[in-house]
Design a protein around this motif. Structure first.
Motif, short mmCIF file in Angstrom:
data_model
loop_
_atom_site.label_atom_id
_atom_site.label_comp_id
_atom_site.label_asym_id
_atom_site.label_seq_id
_atom_site.Cartn_x
_atom_site.Cartn_y
_atom_site.Cartn_z
N LEU A 1 0.94 -1.29 0.09
CA LEU A 1 0.00 -0.21 0.02
C LEU A 1 0.89 1.31 -0.04
CD1 LEU A 1 -2.92 -1.07 2.57
CD2 LEU A 1 -3.19 -1.06 0.10
N LEU A 2 1.88 1.26 0.97
CA LEU A 2 2.67 2.47 1.06
C LEU A 2 3.65 2.64 -0.48
CD1 LEU A 2 4.02 2.03 4.40
CD2 LEU A 2 2.44 3.88 3.74
N ALA A 3 4.01 1.47 -0.86
CA ALA A 3 4.77 1.64 -2.14
C ALA A 3 3.95 1.98 -3.36
CB ALA A 3 5.46 0.09 -2.45
N SER A 4 2.79 1.52 -3.27
CA SER A 4 1.89 1.82 -4.64
C SER A 4 1.59 3.33 -4.53
CB SER A 4 0.56 1.23 -4.42
OG SER A 4 0.67 -0.06 -4.52
N TYR A 5 1.57 4.13 -3.40
CA TYR A 5 1.39 5.42 -3.56
C TYR A 5 2.72 6.21 -3.57
CZ TYR A 5 -0.04 10.26 -1.94
OH TYR A 5 -0.32 11.59 -2.18
N SER A 6 3.55 5.94 -2.62
CA SER A 6 4.73 6.69 -2.67
C SER A 6 5.53 6.59 -3.94
CB SER A 6 5.74 6.18 -1.43
OG SER A 6 6.01 4.80 -1.73
N VAL A 7 5.61 5.51 -4.39
CA VAL A 7 6.26 5.28 -6.07
C VAL A 7 5.61 6.12 -6.95
CG1 VAL A 7 7.05 3.51 -7.51
CG2 VAL A 7 7.28 3.03 -5.55
N VAL A 8 4.51 6.11 -7.04
CA VAL A 8 3.62 7.01 -8.36
C VAL A 8 3.76 8.39 -7.88
CG1 VAL A 8 1.71 7.00 -9.45
CG2 VAL A 8 2.32 4.74 -8.72
N ALA A 9 3.44 8.60 -6.58
CA ALA A 9 3.46 10.07 -6.20
C ALA A 9 5.07 10.76 -6.42
CB ALA A 9 3.07 10.13 -4.77
N ASN A 10 6.13 9.99 -6.43
CA ASN A 10 7.25 10.45 -6.55
C ASN A 10 7.78 10.53 -7.89
OD1 ASN A 10 10.53 10.52 -6.67
ND2 ASN A 10 9.86 11.43 -4.64
N ASP A 11 7.23 9.49 -8.65
CA ASP A 11 7.88 9.19 -10.25
C ASP A 11 6.69 9.89 -10.91
OD1 ASP A 11 10.03 8.38 -9.33
OD2 ASP A 11 9.55 6.34 -9.95
N ALA A 12 5.42 9.97 -10.64
CA ALA A 12 4.49 10.64 -11.58
C ALA A 12 4.81 11.68 -12.31
CB ALA A 12 3.16 10.87 -10.72
N THR B 1 9.12 12.94 -1.06
CA THR B 1 8.08 13.62 -2.12
C THR B 1 7.37 14.91 -1.57
OG1 THR B 1 7.85 11.26 -2.97
CG2 THR B 1 6.17 13.19 -3.43
N ARG B 2 7.13 14.78 -0.27
CA ARG B 2 6.56 15.98 0.24
C ARG B 2 7.59 17.45 0.14
NH1 ARG B 2 1.33 16.40 1.16
NH2 ARG B 2 1.81 17.83 2.93
N PHE B 3 8.77 17.23 0.24
CA PHE B 3 9.77 18.09 0.14
C PHE B 3 10.10 18.61 -1.49
CE2 PHE B 3 10.52 17.24 4.35
CZ PHE B 3 10.33 18.53 4.72
N GLY B 4 9.38 17.75 -2.56
CA GLY B 4 9.60 17.96 -3.90
C GLY B 4 11.07 17.44 -4.38
N ILE B 5 11.44 16.45 -3.77
CA ILE B 5 12.66 15.81 -3.93
C ILE B 5 12.53 14.45 -4.92
CG2 ILE B 5 14.97 15.12 -3.07
CD1 ILE B 5 14.57 16.64 -0.53
N PRO B 6 13.16 14.52 -6.07
CA PRO B 6 12.99 13.15 -6.83
C PRO B 6 14.03 12.14 -6.57
CG PRO B 6 14.09 15.13 -7.92
CD PRO B 6 13.83 15.64 -6.72
#
Length: 312
Positions: A6-17, A88-93
Protein backbone atom coordinates in the motif's frame (compact mmCIF):
# COMPACT_ATOMS: atom_id res chain seq x y z
CA UNK A 1 3.46 -7.37 3.25
CA UNK A 2 0.15 -5.67 2.47
CA UNK A 3 1.15 -2.50 4.35
CA UNK A 4 4.37 -2.32 2.33
CA UNK A 5 2.47 -2.76 -0.92
CA UNK A 6 0.00 0.00 0.00
CA UNK A 7 2.76 2.43 0.94
CA UNK A 8 4.84 1.59 -2.14
CA UNK A 9 1.83 1.89 -4.47
CA UNK A 10 1.28 5.47 -3.38
CA UNK A 11 4.81 6.68 -2.69
CA UNK A 12 6.43 5.29 -5.87
CA UNK A 13 3.78 6.73 -8.20
CA UNK A 14 3.58 10.01 -6.24
CA UNK A 15 7.33 10.60 -6.55
CA UNK A 16 7.72 9.30 -10.10
CA UNK A 17 4.43 10.63 -11.51
CA UNK A 18 6.20 13.89 -12.40
CA UNK A 19 8.31 11.94 -14.91
CA UNK A 20 5.50 10.41 -16.89
CA UNK A 21 2.42 12.45 -16.02
CA UNK A 22 3.99 15.80 -15.10
CA UNK A 23 3.79 17.32 -18.59
CA UNK A 24 0.34 15.75 -19.04
CA UNK A 25 -0.92 17.36 -15.83
CA UNK A 26 0.63 20.78 -16.51
CA UNK A 27 -0.64 21.03 -20.09
CA UNK A 28 -4.12 19.70 -19.21
CA UNK A 29 -4.61 21.61 -15.96
CA UNK A 30 -7.80 23.13 -17.40
CA UNK A 31 -9.47 19.71 -17.64
CA UNK A 32 -11.28 17.93 -14.76
CA UNK A 33 -8.83 15.77 -12.80
CA UNK A 34 -11.09 12.72 -12.99
CA UNK A 35 -10.99 12.73 -16.82
CA UNK A 36 -7.19 12.51 -16.76
CA UNK A 37 -7.39 9.88 -14.03
CA UNK A 38 -9.78 7.65 -16.02
CA UNK A 39 -7.47 7.77 -19.03
CA UNK A 40 -4.31 6.83 -17.15
CA UNK A 41 -6.15 4.19 -15.11
CA UNK A 42 -7.25 2.46 -18.31
CA UNK A 43 -3.60 2.31 -19.46
CA UNK A 44 -2.48 1.02 -16.05
CA UNK A 45 -5.12 -1.70 -16.14
CA UNK A 46 -4.11 -2.78 -19.64
CA UNK A 47 -0.39 -2.96 -18.76
CA UNK A 48 -1.03 -4.84 -15.50
CA UNK A 49 -3.40 -7.39 -17.02
CA UNK A 50 -1.14 -7.89 -20.06
CA UNK A 51 1.89 -8.60 -17.85
CA UNK A 52 -0.12 -10.91 -15.59
CA UNK A 53 -1.43 -12.92 -18.54
CA UNK A 54 1.64 -13.18 -20.76
CA UNK A 55 4.24 -13.47 -17.97
CA UNK A 56 2.24 -16.08 -16.07
CA UNK A 57 1.31 -13.92 -13.11
CA UNK A 58 4.55 -11.88 -13.00
CA UNK A 59 3.37 -8.28 -13.46
CA UNK A 60 6.94 -6.96 -13.12
CA UNK A 61 7.69 -8.23 -16.64
CA UNK A 62 10.59 -10.32 -15.32
CA UNK A 63 12.35 -7.46 -13.51
CA UNK A 64 12.09 -9.12 -10.12
CA UNK A 65 13.95 -12.26 -11.13
CA UNK A 66 17.08 -11.07 -9.29
CA UNK A 67 15.12 -9.76 -6.28
CA UNK A 68 14.23 -12.56 -3.83
CA UNK A 69 11.05 -12.60 -1.74
CA UNK A 70 11.88 -12.18 1.98
CA UNK A 71 11.22 -15.22 4.14
CA UNK A 72 9.30 -12.93 6.48
CA UNK A 73 8.25 -9.29 6.28
CA UNK A 74 9.16 -7.04 9.22
CA UNK A 75 8.80 -3.34 9.99
CA UNK A 76 12.16 -2.78 8.25
CA UNK A 77 10.54 -3.13 4.83
CA UNK A 78 8.08 -0.34 5.63
CA UNK A 79 10.80 2.27 6.16
CA UNK A 80 11.79 2.82 2.46
CA UNK A 81 8.30 3.79 1.20
CA UNK A 82 7.79 5.95 4.31
CA UNK A 83 11.08 7.77 3.62
CA UNK A 84 9.99 8.13 0.01
CA UNK A 85 6.74 9.77 1.09
CA UNK A 86 8.69 12.27 3.21
CA UNK A 87 11.08 13.19 0.40
CA UNK A 88 8.17 13.58 -2.03
CA UNK A 89 6.55 16.10 0.32
CA UNK A 90 9.66 18.28 -0.06
CA UNK A 91 9.64 17.92 -3.86
CA UNK A 92 12.82 15.82 -3.98
CA UNK A 93 12.98 13.37 -6.93
CA UNK A 94 14.21 10.02 -5.66
CA UNK A 95 15.41 6.88 -7.37
CA UNK A 96 12.60 4.69 -6.10
CA UNK A 97 14.34 1.68 -7.63
CA UNK A 98 17.42 2.21 -5.47
CA UNK A 99 15.48 3.08 -2.33
CA UNK A 100 12.99 0.21 -2.49
CA UNK A 101 14.79 -2.65 -4.21
CA UNK A 102 18.19 -2.28 -2.52
CA UNK A 103 16.61 -3.14 0.84
CA UNK A 104 15.44 -6.43 -0.68
CA UNK A 105 18.68 -7.19 -2.58
CA UNK A 106 21.72 -5.02 -1.69
CA UNK A 107 23.91 -7.07 -4.03
CA UNK A 108 21.93 -5.79 -7.03
CA UNK A 109 22.81 -2.14 -6.32
CA UNK A 110 25.87 -2.02 -8.59
CA UNK A 111 24.01 -3.17 -11.71
CA UNK A 112 21.05 -0.85 -10.96
CA UNK A 113 23.29 2.21 -10.53
CA UNK A 114 25.33 1.51 -13.68
CA UNK A 115 22.21 1.17 -15.81
CA UNK A 116 20.63 4.26 -14.21
CA UNK A 117 23.67 6.50 -14.72
CA UNK A 118 23.97 5.26 -18.30
CA UNK A 119 20.30 6.16 -18.73
CA UNK A 120 20.93 9.72 -17.50
CA UNK A 121 23.70 10.38 -20.00
CA UNK A 122 21.92 8.69 -22.91
CA UNK A 123 18.81 10.80 -22.23
CA UNK A 124 20.83 14.03 -21.83
CA UNK A 125 22.84 13.57 -25.03
CA UNK A 126 19.83 12.35 -27.03
CA UNK A 127 17.61 15.25 -25.99
CA UNK A 128 20.41 17.79 -26.53
CA UNK A 129 20.92 16.54 -30.10
CA UNK A 130 17.21 16.20 -30.88
CA UNK A 131 16.22 19.62 -29.55
CA UNK A 132 19.24 21.38 -31.07
CA UNK A 133 19.27 19.84 -34.54
CA UNK A 134 15.88 18.29 -35.20
CA UNK A 135 13.12 20.05 -33.28
CA UNK A 136 14.71 23.48 -33.02
CA UNK A 137 12.33 25.16 -35.48
CA UNK A 138 9.35 23.43 -33.90
CA UNK A 139 10.17 24.70 -30.41
CA UNK A 140 10.75 28.22 -31.76
CA UNK A 141 7.32 28.04 -33.40
CA UNK A 142 5.70 26.70 -30.22
CA UNK A 143 7.05 29.59 -28.16
CA UNK A 144 5.94 32.22 -30.68
CA UNK A 145 2.43 30.76 -30.97
CA UNK A 146 1.90 29.65 -27.36
CA UNK A 147 -1.09 32.01 -26.97
CA UNK A 148 -2.89 30.66 -30.02
CA UNK A 149 -5.53 27.92 -29.93
CA UNK A 150 -4.08 24.41 -30.13
CA UNK A 151 -5.40 22.16 -32.91
CA UNK A 152 -7.22 18.91 -32.15
CA UNK A 153 -4.38 16.95 -33.78
CA UNK A 154 -1.90 18.01 -31.09
CA UNK A 155 -4.35 17.13 -28.34
CA UNK A 156 -4.75 13.63 -29.78
CA UNK A 157 -0.99 13.24 -30.22
CA UNK A 158 -0.32 14.29 -26.64
CA UNK A 159 -2.78 11.82 -25.18
CA UNK A 160 -1.25 9.07 -27.34
CA UNK A 161 2.25 10.09 -26.23
CA UNK A 162 1.18 10.07 -22.58
CA UNK A 163 -0.39 6.63 -22.92
CA UNK A 164 2.76 5.27 -24.58
CA UNK A 165 5.12 6.82 -22.00
CA UNK A 166 2.93 5.82 -19.05
CA UNK A 167 2.91 2.19 -20.25
CA UNK A 168 6.72 2.11 -20.61
CA UNK A 169 7.20 3.65 -17.18
CA UNK A 170 4.81 1.16 -15.56
CA UNK A 171 6.70 -1.76 -17.09
CA UNK A 172 9.93 -0.39 -15.56
CA UNK A 173 8.61 0.63 -12.15
CA UNK A 174 6.05 -2.07 -11.37
CA UNK A 175 9.03 -3.91 -9.88
CA UNK A 176 9.36 -1.25 -7.16
CA UNK A 177 5.75 -1.76 -6.12
CA UNK A 178 5.16 -5.47 -6.57
CA UNK A 179 8.37 -6.50 -4.84
CA UNK A 180 6.17 -6.64 -1.72
CA UNK A 181 3.81 -9.25 -3.21
CA UNK A 182 4.31 -12.85 -4.38
CA UNK A 183 6.20 -13.08 -7.65
CA UNK A 184 3.29 -14.98 -9.20
CA UNK A 185 -0.01 -13.24 -8.49
CA UNK A 186 -3.35 -14.99 -8.27
CA UNK A 187 -6.38 -13.34 -9.90
CA UNK A 188 -7.50 -12.17 -6.43
CA UNK A 189 -4.18 -10.34 -5.89
CA UNK A 190 -4.50 -8.87 -9.39
CA UNK A 191 -7.94 -7.38 -8.67
CA UNK A 192 -6.77 -6.16 -5.26
CA UNK A 193 -3.80 -4.43 -6.91
CA UNK A 194 -5.95 -2.75 -9.54
CA UNK A 195 -8.40 -1.38 -6.97
CA UNK A 196 -5.66 -0.12 -4.64
CA UNK A 197 -3.58 1.54 -7.34
CA UNK A 198 -6.65 3.12 -8.93
CA UNK A 199 -7.77 4.71 -5.65
CA UNK A 200 -4.28 5.95 -4.75
CA UNK A 201 -3.72 7.33 -8.23
CA UNK A 202 -6.96 9.29 -7.92
CA UNK A 203 -5.52 11.02 -4.84
CA UNK A 204 -2.42 12.02 -6.81
CA UNK A 205 -4.46 13.45 -9.68
CA UNK A 206 -6.74 15.30 -7.30
CA UNK A 207 -3.69 17.10 -5.83
CA UNK A 208 -2.39 17.92 -9.36
CA UNK A 209 0.83 16.03 -8.78
CA UNK A 210 1.76 17.75 -5.50
CA UNK A 211 4.96 19.59 -4.64
CA UNK A 212 7.21 17.53 -6.92
CA UNK A 213 5.28 18.76 -9.98
CA UNK A 214 7.40 21.95 -9.77
CA UNK A 215 10.27 20.08 -11.45
CA UNK A 216 8.25 20.12 -14.68
CA UNK A 217 6.52 23.49 -14.36
CA UNK A 218 9.86 25.26 -13.78
CA UNK A 219 11.12 24.19 -17.21
CA UNK A 220 10.73 26.21 -20.40
CA UNK A 221 7.33 26.01 -22.09
CA UNK A 222 6.34 22.62 -20.60
CA UNK A 223 2.75 23.87 -20.20
CA UNK A 224 2.48 23.93 -24.00
CA UNK A 225 0.75 20.70 -25.05
CA UNK A 226 2.92 20.44 -28.16
CA UNK A 227 6.19 20.66 -26.25
CA UNK A 228 4.83 18.21 -23.70
CA UNK A 229 4.05 15.77 -26.51
CA UNK A 230 7.63 15.85 -27.80
CA UNK A 231 9.02 15.29 -24.29
CA UNK A 232 6.73 12.32 -23.70
CA UNK A 233 7.50 10.61 -27.02
CA UNK A 234 11.28 11.01 -26.62
CA UNK A 235 11.23 9.81 -23.01
CA UNK A 236 8.97 6.86 -23.88
CA UNK A 237 11.28 5.66 -26.67
CA UNK A 238 14.34 5.91 -24.39
CA UNK A 239 12.59 3.76 -21.77
CA UNK A 240 11.56 1.31 -24.50
CA UNK A 241 15.20 0.96 -25.58
CA UNK A 242 16.35 0.27 -22.03
CA UNK A 243 13.45 -2.17 -21.48
CA UNK A 244 14.69 -4.23 -24.42
CA UNK A 245 18.33 -3.78 -23.37
CA UNK A 246 18.04 -5.86 -20.18
CA UNK A 247 15.67 -6.92 -17.40
CA UNK A 248 17.80 -5.24 -14.72
CA UNK A 249 15.72 -2.62 -12.87
CA UNK A 250 16.80 0.99 -13.38
CA UNK A 251 16.05 4.45 -12.06
CA UNK A 252 13.65 6.15 -14.43
CA UNK A 253 14.11 9.30 -12.35
CA UNK A 254 17.67 9.75 -13.59
CA UNK A 255 16.61 9.16 -17.20
CA UNK A 256 13.91 11.82 -16.86
CA UNK A 257 16.27 14.37 -15.31
CA UNK A 258 18.79 13.74 -18.08
CA UNK A 259 16.08 14.34 -20.67
CA UNK A 260 14.99 17.63 -19.10
CA UNK A 261 18.60 18.76 -18.63
CA UNK A 262 19.46 18.20 -22.29
CA UNK A 263 16.25 19.90 -23.41
CA UNK A 264 16.82 22.92 -21.16
CA UNK A 265 20.38 23.38 -22.42
CA UNK A 266 19.22 23.12 -26.03
CA UNK A 267 16.42 25.62 -25.39
CA UNK A 268 18.96 28.05 -23.96
CA UNK A 269 21.08 27.72 -27.13
CA UNK A 270 18.01 28.19 -29.35
CA UNK A 271 15.94 30.89 -27.72
CA UNK A 272 18.29 32.34 -25.09
CA UNK A 273 15.26 32.96 -22.91
CA UNK A 274 17.51 32.21 -19.95
CA UNK A 275 21.16 32.88 -19.37
CA UNK A 276 23.53 29.93 -19.40
CA UNK A 277 24.12 30.56 -15.72
CA UNK A 278 20.41 30.26 -14.92
CA UNK A 279 20.11 27.09 -16.98
CA UNK A 280 23.16 25.59 -15.30
CA UNK A 281 21.67 26.43 -11.92
CA UNK A 282 18.40 24.64 -12.79
CA UNK A 283 20.19 21.53 -14.06
CA UNK A 284 22.56 21.39 -11.09
CA UNK A 285 19.67 21.94 -8.69
CA UNK A 286 17.75 18.98 -10.15
CA UNK A 287 20.85 16.77 -10.02
CA UNK A 288 21.54 17.88 -6.44
CA UNK A 289 18.00 16.95 -5.40
CA UNK A 290 18.30 13.57 -7.09
CA UNK A 291 21.75 13.01 -5.55
CA UNK A 292 20.35 13.89 -2.13
CA UNK A 293 17.62 11.34 -2.65
CA UNK A 294 20.23 8.79 -3.74
CA UNK A 295 22.33 9.37 -0.61
CA UNK A 296 19.26 8.98 1.60
CA UNK A 297 18.33 5.83 -0.32
CA UNK A 298 21.75 4.29 0.25
CA UNK A 299 21.72 5.19 3.94
CA UNK A 300 18.30 3.60 4.37
CA UNK A 301 19.11 0.56 2.23
CA UNK A 302 22.38 -0.30 3.97
CA UNK A 303 21.76 1.27 7.36
CA UNK A 304 18.53 -0.59 8.14
CA UNK A 305 20.01 -4.12 8.00
CA UNK A 306 22.92 -3.03 10.21
CA UNK A 307 20.52 -1.40 12.67
CA UNK A 308 18.44 -4.55 12.86
CA UNK A 309 21.53 -6.67 13.54
CA UNK A 310 22.58 -4.32 16.34
CA UNK A 311 19.11 -4.43 17.86
CA UNK A 312 19.08 -8.22 17.82
Amino acid sequence: MISGFLLASYSVVANDAVQTLGTFLSSNSHRPWWVLWLFTCSVLTAVLVYGWFFYHGDVSYGRLEIIPVPQSFTWVYLIPPLVLLGLTRFGIPVSTTVLILTVFAPEALGDILIKSILGYWVALIASLIIYTLITRKLEEYFIKTKDQEISLLWIILQWLATGFLWSQWLIQDFANIFTYLPRTLSWKWLIFSLVVMGILQAAIFYSQGGKIQEIVTSKTNTQDIRSATLIDFIYGFILLIFKEYSNIPMSTTWVFLGLLAGREMAMTFIDQNRSFRETGKIVVNDVFKAFTGLVVSLIVAFGLPLFVKLMT
